[in-house]
Every structure is written in structure tokens, then in C-alpha cells.
Design a protein around this motif. Structure first.
Motif, PDB file in Angstrom:
ATOM      1  N   ILE A 159       0.838  -1.198   0.000  1.00 58.90           N
ATOM      2  CA  ILE A 159       0.000   0.000   0.000  1.00 58.90           C
ATOM      3  C   ILE A 159       0.875   1.251   0.000  1.00 58.90           C
ATOM      4  O   ILE A 159       0.588   2.226  -0.712  1.00 58.90           O
ATOM      5  CB  ILE A 159      -0.936   0.016   1.222  1.00 58.90           C
ATOM      6  CG1 ILE A 159      -1.799  -1.240   1.247  1.00 58.90           C
ATOM      7  CG2 ILE A 159      -1.809   1.271   1.206  1.00 58.90           C
ATOM      8  CD1 ILE A 159      -2.771  -1.354   0.117  1.00 58.90           C
ATOM      9  N   LEU A 160       1.953   1.239   0.783  1.00 54.40           N
ATOM     10  CA  LEU A 160       2.843   2.398   0.829  1.00 54.40           C
ATOM     11  C   LEU A 160       3.498   2.639  -0.526  1.00 54.40           C
ATOM     12  O   LEU A 160       3.673   3.785  -0.954  1.00 54.40           O
ATOM     13  CB  LEU A 160       3.918   2.197   1.904  1.00 54.40           C
ATOM     14  CG  LEU A 160       3.409   2.079   3.348  1.00 54.40           C
ATOM     15  CD1 LEU A 160       4.575   1.898   4.303  1.00 54.40           C
ATOM     16  CD2 LEU A 160       2.585   3.287   3.737  1.00 54.40           C
ATOM     17  N   THR A 161       3.865   1.555  -1.221  1.00 55.19           N
ATOM     18  CA  THR A 161       4.418   1.698  -2.566  1.00 55.19           C
ATOM     19  C   THR A 161       3.396   2.316  -3.513  1.00 55.19           C
ATOM     20  O   THR A 161       3.726   3.176  -4.338  1.00 55.19           O
ATOM     21  CB  THR A 161       4.862   0.329  -3.108  1.00 55.19           C
ATOM     22  OG1 THR A 161       5.851  -0.232  -2.242  1.00 55.19           O
ATOM     23  CG2 THR A 161       5.447   0.467  -4.507  1.00 55.19           C
ATOM     24  N   ALA A 162       2.147   1.899  -3.377  1.00 60.69           N
ATOM     25  CA  ALA A 162       1.090   2.457  -4.216  1.00 60.69           C
ATOM     26  C   ALA A 162       0.925   3.956  -3.971  1.00 60.69           C
ATOM     27  O   ALA A 162       0.705   4.725  -4.916  1.00 60.69           O
ATOM     28  CB  ALA A 162      -0.236   1.737  -3.946  1.00 60.69           C
ATOM     29  N   THR A 163       1.050   4.395  -2.717  1.00 62.75           N
ATOM     30  CA  THR A 163       0.916   5.825  -2.430  1.00 62.75           C
ATOM     31  C   THR A 163       2.065   6.623  -3.045  1.00 62.75           C
ATOM     32  O   THR A 163       1.868   7.767  -3.467  1.00 62.75           O
ATOM     33  CB  THR A 163       0.856   6.091  -0.911  1.00 62.75           C
ATOM     34  OG1 THR A 163       2.069   5.662  -0.289  1.00 62.75           O
ATOM     35  CG2 THR A 163      -0.320   5.363  -0.287  1.00 62.75           C
ATOM     36  N   LEU A 164       3.255   6.037  -3.121  1.00 67.49           N
ATOM     37  CA  LEU A 164       4.366   6.699  -3.799  1.00 67.49           C
ATOM     38  C   LEU A 164       4.068   6.863  -5.287  1.00 67.49           C
ATOM     39  O   LEU A 164       4.331   7.912  -5.881  1.00 67.49           O
ATOM     40  CB  LEU A 164       5.656   5.904  -3.601  1.00 67.49           C
ATOM     41  CG  LEU A 164       6.306   5.968  -2.230  1.00 67.49           C
ATOM     42  CD1 LEU A 164       7.456   4.964  -2.140  1.00 67.49           C
ATOM     43  CD2 LEU A 164       6.830   7.377  -1.934  1.00 67.49           C
ATOM     44  N   LEU A 165       3.518   5.817  -5.877  1.00 70.79           N
ATOM     45  CA  LEU A 165       3.158   5.888  -7.294  1.00 70.79           C
ATOM     46  C   LEU A 165       2.064   6.915  -7.530  1.00 70.79           C
ATOM     47  O   LEU A 165       2.079   7.640  -8.532  1.00 70.79           O
ATOM     48  CB  LEU A 165       2.712   4.505  -7.780  1.00 70.79           C
ATOM     49  CG  LEU A 165       3.804   3.432  -7.813  1.00 70.79           C
ATOM     50  CD1 LEU A 165       3.203   2.069  -8.130  1.00 70.79           C
ATOM     51  CD2 LEU A 165       4.879   3.783  -8.825  1.00 70.79           C
ATOM     52  N   TYR A 166       1.115   6.998  -6.598  1.00 72.44           N
ATOM     53  CA  TYR A 166       0.073   8.018  -6.714  1.00 72.44           C
ATOM     54  C   TYR A 166       0.680   9.420  -6.683  1.00 72.44           C
ATOM     55  O   TYR A 166       0.212  10.329  -7.376  1.00 72.44           O
ATOM     56  CB  TYR A 166      -0.937   7.874  -5.579  1.00 72.44           C
ATOM     57  CG  TYR A 166      -1.900   6.722  -5.737  1.00 72.44           C
ATOM     58  CD1 TYR A 166      -2.283   6.274  -6.998  1.00 72.44           C
ATOM     59  CD2 TYR A 166      -2.436   6.083  -4.624  1.00 72.44           C
ATOM     60  CE1 TYR A 166      -3.162   5.221  -7.144  1.00 72.44           C
ATOM     61  CE2 TYR A 166      -3.328   5.026  -4.765  1.00 72.44           C
ATOM     62  CZ  TYR A 166      -3.685   4.593  -6.023  1.00 72.44           C
ATOM     63  OH  TYR A 166      -4.558   3.555  -6.168  1.00 72.44           O
ATOM     64  N   GLY A 167       1.724   9.587  -5.869  1.00 73.54           N
ATOM     65  CA  GLY A 167       2.401  10.882  -5.817  1.00 73.54           C
ATOM     66  C   GLY A 167       3.008  11.260  -7.161  1.00 73.54           C
ATOM     67  O   GLY A 167       2.935  12.419  -7.584  1.00 73.54           O
ATOM     68  N   ILE A 168       3.609  10.280  -7.831  1.00 74.46           N
ATOM     69  CA  ILE A 168       4.168  10.523  -9.168  1.00 74.46           C
ATOM     70  C   ILE A 168       3.053  10.889 -10.145  1.00 74.46           C
ATOM     71  O   ILE A 168       3.170  11.833 -10.936  1.00 74.46           O
ATOM     72  CB  ILE A 168       4.921   9.279  -9.660  1.00 74.46           C
ATOM     73  CG1 ILE A 168       6.132   8.993  -8.760  1.00 74.46           C
ATOM     74  CG2 ILE A 168       5.378   9.463 -11.114  1.00 74.46           C
ATOM     75  CD1 ILE A 168       6.844   7.694  -9.088  1.00 74.46           C
ATOM     76  N   ASN A 169       1.953  10.141 -10.083  1.00 75.88           N
ATOM     77  CA  ASN A 169       0.840  10.379 -10.991  1.00 75.88           C
ATOM     78  C   ASN A 169       0.249  11.774 -10.811  1.00 75.88           C
ATOM     79  O   ASN A 169       0.026  12.502 -11.788  1.00 75.88           O
ATOM     80  CB  ASN A 169      -0.240   9.323 -10.760  1.00 75.88           C
ATOM     81  CG  ASN A 169      -1.480   9.569 -11.594  1.00 75.88           C
ATOM     82  OD1 ASN A 169      -1.406   9.806 -12.790  1.00 75.88           O
ATOM     83  ND2 ASN A 169      -2.647   9.531 -10.949  1.00 75.88           N
ATOM     84  N   ILE A 170       0.002  12.172  -9.566  1.00 75.82           N
ATOM     85  CA  ILE A 170      -0.632  13.467  -9.307  1.00 75.82           C
ATOM     86  C   ILE A 170       0.266  14.606  -9.766  1.00 75.82           C
ATOM     87  O   ILE A 170      -0.202  15.580 -10.374  1.00 75.82           O
ATOM     88  CB  ILE A 170      -0.962  13.601  -7.806  1.00 75.82           C
ATOM     89  CG1 ILE A 170      -2.093  12.626  -7.443  1.00 75.82           C
ATOM     90  CG2 ILE A 170      -1.385  15.028  -7.474  1.00 75.82           C
ATOM     91  CD1 ILE A 170      -2.331  12.509  -5.954  1.00 75.82           C
ATOM     92  N   ASN A 171       1.551  14.514  -9.499  1.00 75.13           N
ATOM     93  CA  ASN A 171       2.468  15.557  -9.937  1.00 75.13           C
ATOM     94  C   ASN A 171       2.588  15.596 -11.452  1.00 75.13           C
ATOM     95  O   ASN A 171       2.728  16.675 -12.047  1.00 75.13           O
ATOM     96  CB  ASN A 171       3.849  15.342  -9.297  1.00 75.13           C
ATOM     97  CG  ASN A 171       3.914  15.856  -7.877  1.00 75.13           C
ATOM     98  OD1 ASN A 171       3.913  17.058  -7.625  1.00 75.13           O
ATOM     99  ND2 ASN A 171       3.956  14.940  -6.919  1.00 75.13           N
TER     100      ASN A 171
END
Length: 302
Positions: A159-171
Motif C-alpha cells: 500500500i505504501l508503494t502504491a501511495t508513492l506511485l500516486y504521488g508521481i501520478n498526481i504531480n
């Protein structure tokens, strides 16, 4: 044409709708996994969402400049394809409430990645918020309550890895795609996820399962997860980024744990006191991260 000059109230309304939709998705994943495998749930929700967007893809084929497609591919991978598999795999071991709580780290990851790789400004209060968020996640990861995690359980880190990927996506969306029509942009994002998902599903028993009469209920659950959870909610989320900012959009995770916990309790899941403490610390950290964030339109970016 960028119409992000509309009332900020629209961003808040969409934020509440996305929180309700994505907060419910954790329990839908759990129910879908009773019939479908991890791979089938992850790829199936994306494939079903892509089918929903086919007419929109055709109608909006001239609204997306060719030089934006590489960024849309990045968005498809980091915002949808990889996280879908991470969440589905984590859903085999974690209860939906805990998944929702850990997902609250998305704004923190958005800020860190924005500062490190997208030249976003940093503020002292935001740094404190990041540290608090990480502390709160540790409370959740190392909790020993009934039905929770063992120490250093690797499924929490999915889940924590997914949140990092979400950060890349949003930016990526905020910097490179925010000037595009949100509906067309989302449709073409799923133009990338659809074929990839279909190839993956072709190697499984997904299609016989979803067409079987005895699987009507789990199939309907997965359909809702795909069309509403992955499709319509993504359109609303991308619109929030355009109306406000990436950090404000990521703060949807303020509300997602509340929705996830409510569904978890309704489904008979037990929530420990330590998990409540961890969630409180995470939300306090996110509040500091977003304290100076205002719901005002960003300038057009490309």
C-alpha cells in the motif's frame, strides 16, 4: 480550453464524492476476491473501466496532443495499472479499514515527490507533517490488534508503494496534463490500461468466471469497482487537480479512511485502539502538509 476558473465549491463537492467512491472500493475489492484472483480483480477492474470509456475515446481523439501521450502513459502506469495490482494483492491479507488508513499517506508522498522531482516549494510545517504521517503509518504497520498486521508485514508496504506511485501520478497530471479536458484525458489514460489488462486477463479464467450465472453478484461488484471506482471517480479526481491543485486533490485521503472504516465495521472487521491512534497521527500530519493549501486554480501548465 482550461475552465479551471469555476467556483472552488465544485472541487469540494467532487472531493467528497471521490472520497465516498474510493473509500467504498476497499470493501468491493475484498468481496471481489472471494471469487476472482488477485490478478483478475486488478486487471479486471481496469479492463471494465476501459470498455466504459471506449465511446469517449473515439469522440475525443482530436482533443489530446500527441506530445502528451508519454505523460498519459506514465499516469496510466503509476495511477492505475501498478497500484491496482498492489491493492488487490494487499487485499488478500489486510482488512479494508487498514488499507484505507495507509492510503492516507498519498498527500505526503505527493509533497515529497513534488519537492524532489517537480521543483515544488517546501515549507517547515509540511516537513513536520511528513514526519507525523510516517510515524502514524508505523503505528499501523506494527500494530498487533486482532485481524491486523504482524511486525514488518510486507503487505502493508504494498500500500505504501502504491501511495508513492500516486504521488508521481498526481504531480505528472498537475504539471503536464492539467490543461487537457478531464474526461478526454481520463478516457485516453484507460486507452493504455485496457489492452494491457486484456492481455493479462487472457492468461486467466476471468472471462468464464465473469459470464457464469452463479457469479452474478461478485461480477456486479467487480463491474462497479471498475466503472465507478476506477472510471468515473478518476474523471472527478483529475478534475479536482485542474480546479485546485495536486496536493488538494490528494487530500481526498482525509476522508477515505472514515469511509473505509465504516464499511469495515459494517462487515464485521475489528479495529484496534492502536490503529485509531495511527490514523489520527496520519491525519494530523496531512493537515499540516495542506495547512497553507488553498482551493485556488493553478495557472495553465504544459
Amino acid at each position: 480550453m482550461n475552465d479551471s476558473s469555476k467556483s472552488p465549491a465544485q472541487a469540494w463537492i467532487l472531493l467528497l464524492l471521490v472520497a465516498l467512491t474510493w473509500g467504498t472500493s476497499f470493501i468491493l475489492i475484498k468481496k471481489s476476491l472471494l471469487t476472482f484472483s488477485v490478478t483478475e480483480v486488478a486487471a479486471g477492474r481496469l479492463f471494465l473501466a476501459s470498455l466504459f470509456f471506449v465511446p469517449i475515446m473515439v469522440a475525443s481523439r482530436r482533443q489530446i496532443p500527441r506530445d502528451r501521450f508519454p505523460y498519459i502513459l506514465v499516469s496510466a502506469l503509476t495511477g492505475y495499472i501498478i497500484p491496482a495490482f498492489l491493492f488487490a494483492l494487499a487485499g488478500t491479507k489486510l482488512n479494508s479499514s487498514l488499507s484505507g488508513m495507509l492510503n492516507s499517506l498519498s498527500p505526503l508522498c505527493t509533497l515529497v515527490i513534488g519537492v524532489l522531482f517537480f521543483a515544488q516549494p517546501r515549507r517547515p510545517l509540511q516537513i513536520v507533517g511528513i514526519l507525523l504521517g510516517l510515524l502514524g503509518s508505523c503505528f499501523l504497520i506494527f500494530s498487533k490488534g486482532a485481524g491486523t498486521l504482524n511486525v514488518a508485514d510486507p503487505y502493508a508496504f504494498l500500500i505504501l508503494t502504491a501511495t508513492l506511485l500516486y504521488g508521481i501520478n498526481i504531480n505528472t497530471i498537475s504539471k503536464h496534463l492539467s490543461h487537457l479536458p478531464s474526461l478526454a484525458m481520463t478516457a485516453w489514460t484507460f486507452a493504455f490500461t485496457g489492452p494491457i489488462s486484456f492481455i493479462i486477463l487472457f492468461t486467466t479464467d476471468f472471462f468464464p468466471k465473469i459470464t457464469a450465472v452463479e457469479n452474478i453478484q461478485p461480477s456486479a461488484t467487480l463491474l462497479a469497482l471498475g466503472v465507478i471506482g476506477s472510471g468515473l471517480a478518476s474523471v472527478m479526481f483529475n478534475r479536482i487537480v485542474q480546479l485546485a491543485s495536486g496536493l488538494f486533490a490528494a487530500s481526498v485521503t482525509y476522508l477515505i479512511p472514515i469511509v473505509a472504516i465504516s464499511w469495515g465495521i459494517f462487515d464485521g472487521e475489528r479495529i484496534s485502539f492502536q490503529q485509531y491512534v495511527g490514523m489520527g497521527i496520519i491525519l494530523a500530519g496531512i493537515y499540516l502538509v495542506n495547512r497553507r493549501e488553498r482551493v485556488t486554480p493553478d495557472p495553465v501548465k504544459s
